[in-house]
Design a protein around this motif. Structure first.
Motif, mmCIF file in Angstrom:
data_model
loop_
_atom_site.group_PDB
_atom_site.id
_atom_site.type_symbol
_atom_site.label_atom_id
_atom_site.label_comp_id
_atom_site.label_asym_id
_atom_site.label_seq_id
_atom_site.Cartn_x
_atom_site.Cartn_y
_atom_site.Cartn_z
ATOM 1 N N ASP A 1 -4.303 2.199 7.939
ATOM 2 C CA ASP A 1 -3.513 1.195 7.229
ATOM 3 C C ASP A 1 -3.986 -0.230 7.482
ATOM 4 O O ASP A 1 -3.864 -1.080 6.612
ATOM 5 N N GLY A 2 -4.524 -0.479 8.663
ATOM 6 C CA GLY A 2 -4.805 -1.861 9.043
ATOM 7 C C GLY A 2 -6.257 -2.282 9.072
ATOM 8 O O GLY A 2 -6.550 -3.430 9.414
ATOM 9 N N THR A 3 -7.164 -1.366 8.742
ATOM 10 C CA THR A 3 -8.579 -1.706 8.783
ATOM 11 C C THR A 3 -9.299 -1.145 7.563
ATOM 12 O O THR A 3 -8.729 -0.372 6.801
ATOM 13 N N THR A 4 -10.545 -1.517 7.437
ATOM 14 C CA THR A 4 -11.402 -0.950 6.391
ATOM 15 C C THR A 4 -12.479 -0.069 7.015
ATOM 16 O O THR A 4 -13.506 0.189 6.394
ATOM 17 N N LEU A 5 -12.232 0.395 8.233
ATOM 18 C CA LEU A 5 -13.184 1.280 8.905
ATOM 19 C C LEU A 5 -13.384 2.561 8.103
ATOM 20 O O LEU A 5 -12.477 3.006 7.392
ATOM 21 N N SER A 6 -14.540 3.158 8.262
ATOM 22 C CA SER A 6 -14.800 4.446 7.614
ATOM 23 C C SER A 6 -13.945 5.530 8.270
ATOM 24 O O SER A 6 -13.458 5.363 9.391
ATOM 25 N N MET A 7 -13.786 6.633 7.575
ATOM 26 C CA MET A 7 -13.013 7.754 8.127
ATOM 27 C C MET A 7 -13.644 8.263 9.416
ATOM 28 O O MET A 7 -12.935 8.604 10.362
ATOM 29 N N THR A 8 -14.959 8.285 9.461
ATOM 30 C CA THR A 8 -15.658 8.729 10.665
ATOM 31 C C THR A 8 -15.340 7.817 11.843
ATOM 32 O O THR A 8 -15.060 8.291 12.955
ATOM 33 N N ASP A 9 -15.362 6.500 11.618
ATOM 34 C CA ASP A 9 -15.048 5.549 12.682
ATOM 35 C C ASP A 9 -13.591 5.656 13.118
ATOM 36 O O ASP A 9 -13.282 5.590 14.308
ATOM 37 N N ILE A 10 -12.690 5.829 12.163
ATOM 38 C CA ILE A 10 -11.273 5.987 12.496
ATOM 39 C C ILE A 10 -11.063 7.236 13.346
ATOM 40 O O ILE A 10 -10.384 7.189 14.367
ATOM 41 N N ALA A 11 -11.665 8.330 12.937
ATOM 42 C CA ALA A 11 -11.529 9.578 13.701
ATOM 43 C C ALA A 11 -12.034 9.396 15.126
ATOM 44 O O ALA A 11 -11.364 9.806 16.084
ATOM 45 N N ALA A 12 -13.185 8.784 15.273
ATOM 46 C CA ALA A 12 -13.764 8.579 16.607
ATOM 47 C C ALA A 12 -12.891 7.654 17.454
ATOM 48 O O ALA A 12 -12.615 7.950 18.621
ATOM 49 N N ARG A 13 -12.444 6.557 16.883
ATOM 50 C CA ARG A 13 -11.621 5.599 17.641
ATOM 51 C C ARG A 13 -10.259 6.164 18.011
ATOM 52 O O ARG A 13 -9.660 5.754 19.003
ATOM 53 N N ALA A 14 -9.770 7.101 17.212
ATOM 54 C CA ALA A 14 -8.490 7.724 17.513
ATOM 55 C C ALA A 14 -8.629 8.878 18.511
ATOM 56 O O ALA A 14 -7.632 9.425 18.965
ATOM 57 N N GLY A 15 -9.857 9.261 18.819
ATOM 58 C CA GLY A 15 -10.074 10.283 19.839
ATOM 59 C C GLY A 15 -10.358 11.681 19.322
ATOM 60 O O GLY A 15 -10.308 12.646 20.088
ATOM 61 N N PHE A 16 -10.663 11.811 18.047
ATOM 62 C CA PHE A 16 -11.007 13.116 17.498
ATOM 63 C C PHE A 16 -12.498 13.376 17.673
ATOM 64 O O PHE A 16 -13.313 12.492 17.423
ATOM 65 N N ALA A 17 -12.831 14.587 18.080
ATOM 66 C CA ALA A 17 -14.229 14.950 18.309
ATOM 67 C C ALA A 17 -14.981 15.199 17.013
ATOM 68 O O ALA A 17 -16.199 15.091 16.974
ATOM 69 N N SER A 18 -14.241 15.528 15.946
ATOM 70 C CA SER A 18 -14.914 15.792 14.673
ATOM 71 C C SER A 18 -14.058 15.299 13.514
ATOM 72 O O SER A 18 -12.826 15.248 13.600
#
Length: 55
Positions: free
Chosen positions: A11-28
């Motif tokens: 909601d608050g950034t324009t990060l890619s889905m891959t970057d969001i997943a990584a920053r949120a702690g998902f391995a894949s």
């Protein structure tokens, strides 16, 4: 908690889905998408698309 953090980033950034997943702690990205759909009932890309409609 990871999916909540991902939603905030979505909601608050324009990060890619891959970057969001990584920053949120998902391995894949696949697991991120699956958990997101379990919690919110829609894939993250759809949530973002609905949120950022051009006017």
């Amino acid at each position: 908690m990871r999916v909540q953090r991902a939603k905030l980033l979505l909601d608050g950034t324009t990060l890619s889905m891959t970057d969001i997943a990584a920053r949120a702690g998902f391995a894949s990205l696949r697991r991120f998408n699956a958990v997101f759909v379990e919690v919110y009932g829609r894939p993250p890309s759809e949530i973002r698309r609905l949120r950022y409609r051009p006017v």
